[in-house]
Design a protein around this motif. Structure first.
Motif, mmCIF file in Angstrom:
data_model
loop_
_atom_site.group_PDB
_atom_site.id
_atom_site.type_symbol
_atom_site.label_atom_id
_atom_site.label_comp_id
_atom_site.label_asym_id
_atom_site.label_seq_id
_atom_site.Cartn_x
_atom_site.Cartn_y
_atom_site.Cartn_z
ATOM 1 N N ALA A 11 -3.014 4.365 -6.960
ATOM 2 C CA ALA A 11 -3.345 3.092 -6.313
ATOM 3 C C ALA A 11 -2.331 2.018 -6.687
ATOM 4 N N ASP A 12 -1.932 1.967 -7.960
ATOM 5 C CA ASP A 12 -0.937 0.989 -8.401
ATOM 6 C C ASP A 12 0.403 1.222 -7.721
ATOM 7 N N ARG A 13 0.794 2.466 -7.611
ATOM 8 C CA ARG A 13 2.073 2.794 -6.949
ATOM 9 C C ARG A 13 2.031 2.391 -5.480
ATOM 10 N N LEU A 14 0.923 2.678 -4.800
ATOM 11 C CA LEU A 14 0.778 2.275 -3.401
ATOM 12 C C LEU A 14 0.807 0.759 -3.266
ATOM 13 N N LEU A 15 0.140 0.049 -4.168
ATOM 14 C CA LEU A 15 0.163 -1.415 -4.135
ATOM 15 C C LEU A 15 1.583 -1.938 -4.237
ATOM 16 N N GLY A 16 2.394 -1.284 -5.065
ATOM 17 C CA GLY A 16 3.797 -1.670 -5.192
ATOM 18 C C GLY A 16 4.547 -1.547 -3.873
ATOM 19 N N GLU A 17 4.066 -0.663 -3.017
ATOM 20 C CA GLU A 17 4.655 -0.479 -1.684
ATOM 21 C C GLU A 17 3.916 -1.307 -0.635
ATOM 22 N N ARG A 18 2.976 -2.144 -1.079
ATOM 23 C CA ARG A 18 2.160 -3.015 -0.217
ATOM 24 C C ARG A 18 1.248 -2.205 0.702
ATOM 25 N N ILE A 19 0.698 -1.125 0.142
ATOM 26 C CA ILE A 19 -0.237 -0.262 0.866
ATOM 27 C C ILE A 19 -1.560 -0.248 0.115
ATOM 28 N N VAL A 20 -2.635 -0.469 0.856
ATOM 29 C CA VAL A 20 -3.987 -0.344 0.306
ATOM 30 C C VAL A 20 -4.620 0.849 1.013
ATOM 31 N N LEU A 21 -5.136 1.784 0.245
ATOM 32 C CA LEU A 21 -5.774 2.976 0.793
ATOM 33 C C LEU A 21 -7.278 2.865 0.646
ATOM 34 N N LEU A 22 -7.968 2.892 1.772
ATOM 35 C CA LEU A 22 -9.437 2.920 1.791
ATOM 36 C C LEU A 22 -9.826 4.333 2.192
ATOM 37 N N ALA A 23 -10.177 5.145 1.201
ATOM 38 C CA ALA A 23 -10.403 6.572 1.446
ATOM 39 C C ALA A 23 -11.709 7.059 0.838
ATOM 40 N N ARG A 24 -12.726 6.225 0.920
ATOM 41 C CA ARG A 24 -14.060 6.593 0.440
ATOM 42 C C ARG A 24 -15.079 5.980 1.371
ATOM 43 N N GLU A 25 -16.319 6.387 1.203
ATOM 44 C CA GLU A 25 -17.387 5.735 1.949
ATOM 45 C C GLU A 25 -17.415 4.262 1.565
ATOM 46 N N LEU A 26 -17.559 3.412 2.556
ATOM 47 C CA LEU A 26 -17.479 1.975 2.342
ATOM 48 C C LEU A 26 -18.820 1.422 1.869
ATOM 49 N N ASP A 27 -18.869 1.068 0.586
ATOM 50 C CA ASP A 27 -20.045 0.388 0.039
ATOM 51 C C ASP A 27 -19.558 -0.933 -0.557
ATOM 52 N N ASP A 28 -20.436 -1.678 -1.197
ATOM 53 C CA ASP A 28 -20.062 -2.986 -1.723
ATOM 54 C C ASP A 28 -18.949 -2.898 -2.759
ATOM 55 N N ASP A 29 -18.991 -1.898 -3.632
ATOM 56 C CA ASP A 29 -17.961 -1.754 -4.665
ATOM 57 C C ASP A 29 -16.601 -1.432 -4.053
ATOM 58 N N VAL A 30 -16.576 -0.519 -3.079
ATOM 59 C CA VAL A 30 -15.321 -0.163 -2.419
ATOM 60 C C VAL A 30 -14.778 -1.365 -1.648
ATOM 61 N N ALA A 31 -15.667 -2.107 -1.004
ATOM 62 C CA ALA A 31 -15.242 -3.307 -0.275
ATOM 63 C C ALA A 31 -14.641 -4.333 -1.240
ATOM 64 N N ALA A 32 -15.288 -4.545 -2.373
ATOM 65 C CA ALA A 32 -14.779 -5.514 -3.352
ATOM 66 C C ALA A 32 -13.399 -5.097 -3.854
ATOM 67 N N GLU A 33 -13.226 -3.824 -4.135
ATOM 68 C CA GLU A 33 -11.936 -3.316 -4.594
ATOM 69 C C GLU A 33 -10.867 -3.477 -3.508
ATOM 70 N N THR A 34 -11.225 -3.151 -2.273
ATOM 71 C CA THR A 34 -10.286 -3.267 -1.159
ATOM 72 C C THR A 34 -9.897 -4.722 -0.935
ATOM 73 N N CYS A 35 -10.889 -5.606 -0.926
ATOM 74 C CA CYS A 35 -10.615 -7.040 -0.748
ATOM 75 C C CYS A 35 -9.719 -7.560 -1.866
ATOM 76 N N ALA A 36 -9.992 -7.172 -3.085
ATOM 77 C CA ALA A 36 -9.188 -7.633 -4.225
ATOM 78 C C ALA A 36 -7.737 -7.200 -4.072
ATOM 79 N N ARG A 37 -7.513 -5.979 -3.647
ATOM 80 C CA ARG A 37 -6.138 -5.496 -3.465
ATOM 81 C C ARG A 37 -5.435 -6.254 -2.344
ATOM 82 N N LEU A 38 -6.141 -6.493 -1.248
ATOM 83 C CA LEU A 38 -5.548 -7.244 -0.143
ATOM 84 C C LEU A 38 -5.206 -8.673 -0.579
ATOM 85 N N ILE A 39 -6.123 -9.316 -1.282
ATOM 86 C CA ILE A 39 -5.893 -10.686 -1.754
ATOM 87 C C ILE A 39 -4.720 -10.730 -2.723
ATOM 88 N N LEU A 40 -4.637 -9.766 -3.617
ATOM 89 C CA LEU A 40 -3.529 -9.689 -4.568
ATOM 90 C C LEU A 40 -2.198 -9.598 -3.834
#
Length: 180
Positions: A11-40
């Motif tokens: 995930a860190d390596r992908l972030l370095g390439e400005r890629i966020v991977l959403l590859a799990r069932e979308l629940d509140d925790d996954v959404a929070a993690e995805t949003c945090a990466r996008l905001i970062l």
């Protein structure tokens, strides 16, 4: 390049390439993690686009709306890429990317459902999913025949194939580490 040993390192390596991977069932925790990466990524460089790769079987419409609102509020182009099968409210996330920068890989499939109940809660849903899986299986069989130069025998699904069997059927070209 060193091997990546953990999901976090990947995930860190992908972030370095400005890629966020959403590859799990979308629940509140996954959404929070995805949003945090996008905001970062938006905070690191508010002028450079980022990519959201999406491969998710579905999930919570509430969580999907949180990711959607984040994408739309960032003020930076978000390229969205659908990979694999997306169900429930997840196709909506791909659609919420920047116009002209929303993509699907050739074998992506979508089963949009605003209520997030794409899991067979209704008898019609079971039929829709079964039809989808049948079509996907047929596509895989056709592509496998193309890559192998011939269709696999009917009994190939009835047993586990050894690596040598896979070579003889054209699934692979070589078995690494063998003497042959």
């Amino acid at each position: 390049m060193p091997a990546l040993s953990t999901t976090s390192e990947l995930a860190d390596r992908l972030l370095g390439e400005r890629i966020v991977l959403l590859a799990r069932e979308l629940d509140d925790d996954v959404a929070a993690e995805t949003c945090a990466r996008l905001i970062l990524l938006a905070a690191e460089d508010p002028r450079r686009e980022m990519t959201l790769q999406v491969l998710s079987p579905g999930g919570s419409p509430v969580a999907a709306m949180a990711v959607h609102d984040t994408i739309r509020a960032l003020g930076v182009d978000v390229v969205t890429v659908a990979i694999g099968s997306l169900a429930g409210p997840v196709p909506f996330l791909v659609a919420s990317g920047t116009a002209g920068k929303r993509f699907a890989l050739p074998h992506a499939a979508f089963l949009p459902s605003a209520d997030g109940q794409a899991r067979g809660a209704h008898p019609g849903d079971v039929r829709v999913r079964a039809d989808h899986l049948t079509r996907r299986r047929e596509e895989i069989d056709t592509l496998t025949a193309t890559y192998c130069g011939r269709a696999l025998p009917d009994d190939a699904r009835d047993r586990w194939l050894s690596a040598a069997d896979a070579v003889s059927l054209g699934l692979v070209d070589h078995v690494r580490g063998s003497d042959s």
